[in-house]
Design a protein around this motif. Sequence first.
Motif, PDB file in Angstrom:
ATOM      1  N   ALA A  12      20.803  10.663 -35.284  1.00  0.00           N
ATOM      2  CA  ALA A  12      21.096  12.165 -35.760  1.00  0.00           C
ATOM      3  C   ALA A  12      21.440  13.138 -34.820  1.00  0.00           C
ATOM      4  O   ALA A  12      22.133  14.178 -35.225  1.00  0.00           O
ATOM      5  CB  ALA A  12      19.831  12.499 -36.795  1.00  0.00           C
ATOM      6  N   MET A  13      21.024  12.954 -33.591  1.00  0.00           N
ATOM      7  CA  MET A  13      21.506  13.837 -32.622  1.00  0.00           C
ATOM      8  C   MET A  13      22.939  13.468 -31.910  1.00  0.00           C
ATOM      9  O   MET A  13      23.483  14.164 -31.661  1.00  0.00           O
ATOM     10  CB  MET A  13      20.602  13.935 -31.566  1.00  0.00           C
ATOM     11  N   ALA A  14      23.018  12.185 -31.935  1.00  0.00           N
ATOM     12  CA  ALA A  14      24.323  11.522 -31.133  1.00  0.00           C
ATOM     13  C   ALA A  14      25.629  11.488 -32.122  1.00  0.00           C
ATOM     14  O   ALA A  14      26.730  11.889 -31.646  1.00  0.00           O
ATOM     15  CB  ALA A  14      24.237  10.033 -30.569  1.00  0.00           C
ATOM     16  N   LEU A  15      25.500  11.193 -33.482  1.00  0.00           N
ATOM     17  CA  LEU A  15      26.715  11.157 -34.447  1.00  0.00           C
ATOM     18  C   LEU A  15      27.612  12.481 -34.469  1.00  0.00           C
ATOM     19  O   LEU A  15      28.714  12.387 -34.622  1.00  0.00           O
ATOM     20  CB  LEU A  15      26.153  10.625 -35.614  1.00  0.00           C
ATOM     21  N   PRO A  16      26.728  13.738 -34.470  1.00  0.00           N
ATOM     22  CA  PRO A  16      27.728  14.869 -34.808  1.00  0.00           C
ATOM     23  C   PRO A  16      28.616  15.251 -33.350  1.00  0.00           C
ATOM     24  O   PRO A  16      29.538  16.217 -33.562  1.00  0.00           O
ATOM     25  CB  PRO A  16      26.501  15.911 -34.703  1.00  0.00           C
ATOM     26  N   VAL A  17      28.434  14.398 -32.455  1.00  0.00           N
ATOM     27  CA  VAL A  17      29.323  14.385 -31.233  1.00  0.00           C
ATOM     28  C   VAL A  17      30.793  13.947 -31.577  1.00  0.00           C
ATOM     29  O   VAL A  17      31.839  14.266 -30.895  1.00  0.00           O
ATOM     30  CB  VAL A  17      28.850  13.840 -29.877  1.00  0.00           C
ATOM     31  N   ILE A  18      30.974  12.921 -32.556  1.00  0.00           N
ATOM     32  CA  ILE A  18      32.282  12.456 -32.671  1.00  0.00           C
ATOM     33  C   ILE A  18      33.350  13.397 -33.358  1.00  0.00           C
ATOM     34  O   ILE A  18      34.528  13.457 -32.505  1.00  0.00           O
ATOM     35  CB  ILE A  18      31.842  11.482 -33.859  1.00  0.00           C
ATOM     36  N   PRO A  19      33.070  14.383 -34.140  1.00  0.00           N
ATOM     37  CA  PRO A  19      34.000  15.160 -34.642  1.00  0.00           C
ATOM     38  C   PRO A  19      34.475  16.216 -33.175  1.00  0.00           C
ATOM     39  O   PRO A  19      35.617  16.465 -33.052  1.00  0.00           O
ATOM     40  CB  PRO A  19      33.639  16.041 -35.586  1.00  0.00           C
ATOM     41  N   PHE A  20      33.421  16.534 -32.586  1.00  0.00           N
ATOM     42  CA  PHE A  20      33.778  17.533 -31.329  1.00  0.00           C
ATOM     43  C   PHE A  20      34.428  16.739 -30.438  1.00  0.00           C
ATOM     44  O   PHE A  20      35.416  17.447 -29.760  1.00  0.00           O
ATOM     45  CB  PHE A  20      32.378  18.079 -30.896  1.00  0.00           C
ATOM     46  N   ALA A  21      34.071  15.499 -30.065  1.00  0.00           N
ATOM     47  CA  ALA A  21      34.988  14.810 -29.200  1.00  0.00           C
ATOM     48  C   ALA A  21      36.482  14.517 -29.716  1.00  0.00           C
ATOM     49  O   ALA A  21      37.563  14.790 -28.776  1.00  0.00           O
ATOM     50  CB  ALA A  21      34.327  13.390 -28.755  1.00  0.00           C
ATOM     51  N   CYS A  22      36.507  14.396 -30.870  1.00  0.00           N
ATOM     52  CA  CYS A  22      38.082  14.012 -31.445  1.00  0.00           C
ATOM     53  C   CYS A  22      38.512  15.506 -31.347  1.00  0.00           C
ATOM     54  O   CYS A  22      39.763  15.264 -30.956  1.00  0.00           O
ATOM     55  CB  CYS A  22      37.773  13.576 -32.813  1.00  0.00           C
ATOM     56  N   LEU A  23      38.104  16.513 -31.603  1.00  0.00           N
ATOM     57  CA  LEU A  23      38.788  17.872 -31.508  1.00  0.00           C
ATOM     58  C   LEU A  23      39.085  18.116 -30.003  1.00  0.00           C
ATOM     59  O   LEU A  23      40.443  18.703 -29.836  1.00  0.00           O
ATOM     60  CB  LEU A  23      37.738  18.892 -31.984  1.00  0.00           C
ATOM     61  N   ALA A  24      38.274  17.960 -29.126  1.00  0.00           N
ATOM     62  CA  ALA A  24      38.721  17.956 -27.747  1.00  0.00           C
ATOM     63  C   ALA A  24      39.734  16.933 -27.177  1.00  0.00           C
ATOM     64  O   ALA A  24      40.727  17.334 -26.700  1.00  0.00           O
ATOM     65  CB  ALA A  24      37.536  17.922 -26.727  1.00  0.00           C
ATOM     66  N   TRP A  25      39.726  15.851 -27.745  1.00  0.00           N
ATOM     67  CA  TRP A  25      40.587  14.631 -27.131  1.00  0.00           C
ATOM     68  C   TRP A  25      41.956  14.932 -27.934  1.00  0.00           C
ATOM     69  O   TRP A  25      42.940  14.799 -27.022  1.00  0.00           O
ATOM     70  CB  TRP A  25      40.020  13.286 -28.113  1.00  0.00           C
TER      71      TRP A  25
END
Length: 163
Positions: free
Chosen positions: A114-127
């Motif tokens: 629940a804490m780790a999965l929300p990083v995916i969209p943020f990482a994609c936006l930065a990537w």
Amino acid sequence: MTVTDLERSPSAGHSSKGAQRTEPAVTPRHHPWRHFGRHYAEMAAVMAVGMVAAAALYMTIVNLMVEPISWEEALIRYPVQTLLVVAVGMSLPMIPWMRRRGHSRRSSWEMAAAMALPVIPFACLAWFGVVEGAQCGLYCIVGFVAMLALMLYRRAEYAGPMA
């Protein structure tokens, strides 16, 4: 009150032979929502310590092996890597802490996810260069909301013994 409670109640016209079982009252010290809040605060503290430790290790490695930069510069120059370090730093310490507090493996991994999965969209936006920098603050807020949502969804587990 259930039918069984009414049948056992002395006021229902029955004699009170033997010991009558009474449920303990909810005291402020044992209130389920206080237990819930304490668990949330503990998890936030564990995540904060994990994040600071991971960020310190990350910055040491970056400064020794790549180039001497500040945290703010790392957020801009290495946003995806920085987000992943923050996510791992906040998620991994949850597992042993929750296991220590008596939670199942499933619950421990579920909370970390629940804490780790929300990083995916943020990482994609930065990537993909949609945003400049890591947006760590916003990611942390979303992660804490996700953790709270999971705790509310499984409130029987996180609120402790319900009275």
